[in-house]
Design a protein around this motif. Structure first.
Motif, PDB file in Angstrom:
ATOM      1  N   PHE A 126       0.835  -1.208   0.000  1.00 10.17           N
ATOM      2  CA  PHE A 126       0.000   0.000   0.000  1.00 10.17           C
ATOM      3  C   PHE A 126       0.871   1.260   0.000  1.00 10.17           C
ATOM      4  N   ALA A 127       1.988   1.200   0.714  1.00  6.90           N
ATOM      5  CA  ALA A 127       2.882   2.363   0.768  1.00  6.90           C
ATOM      6  C   ALA A 127       3.497   2.649  -0.596  1.00  6.90           C
ATOM      7  N   HIS A 128       3.665   1.600  -1.421  1.00 10.52           N
ATOM      8  CA  HIS A 128       4.225   1.792  -2.757  1.00 10.52           C
ATOM      9  C   HIS A 128       3.281   2.565  -3.677  1.00 10.52           C
ATOM     10  N   LEU A 129       1.983   2.560  -3.363  1.00  8.01           N
ATOM     11  CA  LEU A 129       1.013   3.238  -4.222  1.00  8.01           C
ATOM     12  C   LEU A 129       1.096   4.751  -4.106  1.00  8.01           C
ATOM     13  N   VAL A 130       1.662   5.238  -3.016  1.00  4.33           N
ATOM     14  CA  VAL A 130       1.804   6.684  -2.813  1.00  4.33           C
ATOM     15  C   VAL A 130       3.279   6.995  -2.592  1.00  4.33           C
ATOM     16  N   PRO A 131       3.956   7.597  -3.570  1.00  2.00           N
ATOM     17  CA  PRO A 131       5.381   7.932  -3.397  1.00  2.00           C
ATOM     18  C   PRO A 131       5.583   8.891  -2.224  1.00  2.00           C
ATOM     19  N   GLN A 132       6.736   8.799  -1.615  1.00  2.32           N
ATOM     20  CA  GLN A 132       7.043   9.632  -0.463  1.00  2.32           C
ATOM     21  C   GLN A 132       7.110  11.100  -0.864  1.00  2.32           C
ATOM     22  N   GLY A 133       6.486  11.957  -0.061  1.00  5.91           N
ATOM     23  CA  GLY A 133       6.487  13.383  -0.325  1.00  5.91           C
ATOM     24  C   GLY A 133       5.367  13.860  -1.233  1.00  5.91           C
ATOM     25  N   THR A 134       4.401  12.986  -1.561  1.00  2.00           N
ATOM     26  CA  THR A 134       3.289  13.378  -2.422  1.00  2.00           C
ATOM     27  C   THR A 134       2.313  14.253  -1.645  1.00  2.00           C
ATOM     28  N   PRO A 135       1.898  15.408  -2.183  1.00  2.00           N
ATOM     29  CA  PRO A 135       0.890  16.239  -1.484  1.00  2.00           C
ATOM     30  C   PRO A 135      -0.429  15.488  -1.318  1.00  2.00           C
TER      31      PRO A 135
END
Length: 224
Positions: A126-135
């Motif tokens: 699930f964490a891979h679906l949202v890159p780090q630092g995405t607003p």
């Protein structure tokens, strides 16, 4: 008579309605007896050097969580590179120029990686679906984009290998068919061009098998 230019890649040799062209993938087994010589040959020493280099590189990408998985990817690399090279010989069917084979290799690998990742590392997937630092406002769109890019991975793997193998063979076929209407001087230039293309295709055969395998390794490393 060919109905179109791409029909040269169609499996056409049949016996009892069974396509015999796919047996070309088994020709690679003829190279295996060299590995059982009592005294190491130069072929064996070169191949063991390649396998050791691939093993060290794949082990670095996979980490310590997937021990022994490098054997799977080295076998995959061996199969693809044998089929790519065998397709350069005259009258031998290039099985890797068909989506039937390439998608049959890419889809089970991708599906098994996804199944393993979602069952054992659900939060990580699930964490891979949202890159780090995405607003926060862009998160729903990034989830859609990442999901689509993840779903098309087996297709891109299969199409990349198929397209690269077809492109060079198609160009060589086009140039070869024009040799009938050429004079002696142009035929000499044609032979030189065909040799250059054959050298290029040999390099493409190695590069594409390596790219296919490395991308599969990278996809598997994302699931741990």
């Amino acid at each position: 008579m060919m109905t179109n230019l791409f029909s040269v890649f169609d499996p056409s040799t049949t016996l009892f309605n069974l396509s015999l062209n796919w047996l070309s993938s088994l020709i690679g087994f003829l190279f295996i007896p060299f590995l059982f010589w009592m005294i190491p040959s130069r072929y064996q020493m070169l191949w063991m050097k390649i396998i050791l280099t691939l093993h060290n590189e794949f082990k670095l990408l996979l980490g310590n969580k997937f021990k022994g998985l490098t054997i799977l990817f080295i076998s995959l690399f061996t199969m693809i590179i044998f089929n790519n090279f065998l397709g350069l010989y005259p009258y031998i069917f290039t099985s890797t120029s068909h989506m039937t084979l390439t998608l049959s290799l890419a889809l089970p690998l991708w599906f098994s990686f996804m199944l393993f990742g979602w069952i054992n590392h659900t939060q990580h997937m699930f964490a891979h679906l949202v890159p780090q630092g995405t607003p926060g406002l862009l998160m729903p769109f990034m989830v859609c984009i990442e999901t689509i890019s993840n779903m098309i991975r087996p297709g891109t793997l299969a199409i990349r290998l198929t397209a690269n193998m077809i492109a060079g063979h198609l160009l060589m076929t086009l140039l070869g068919n024009t040799g009938v209407s050429m004079n002696l001087y142009m035929i000499n230039l044609l032979i030189l061009a065909q040799l250059a293309l054959l050298t290029l295709e040999s390099a493409v055969s190695i590069i594409q098998s390596y790219v296919f395998t490395v991308l599969s390794v990278l996809y598997s490393s994302e699931t741990n």
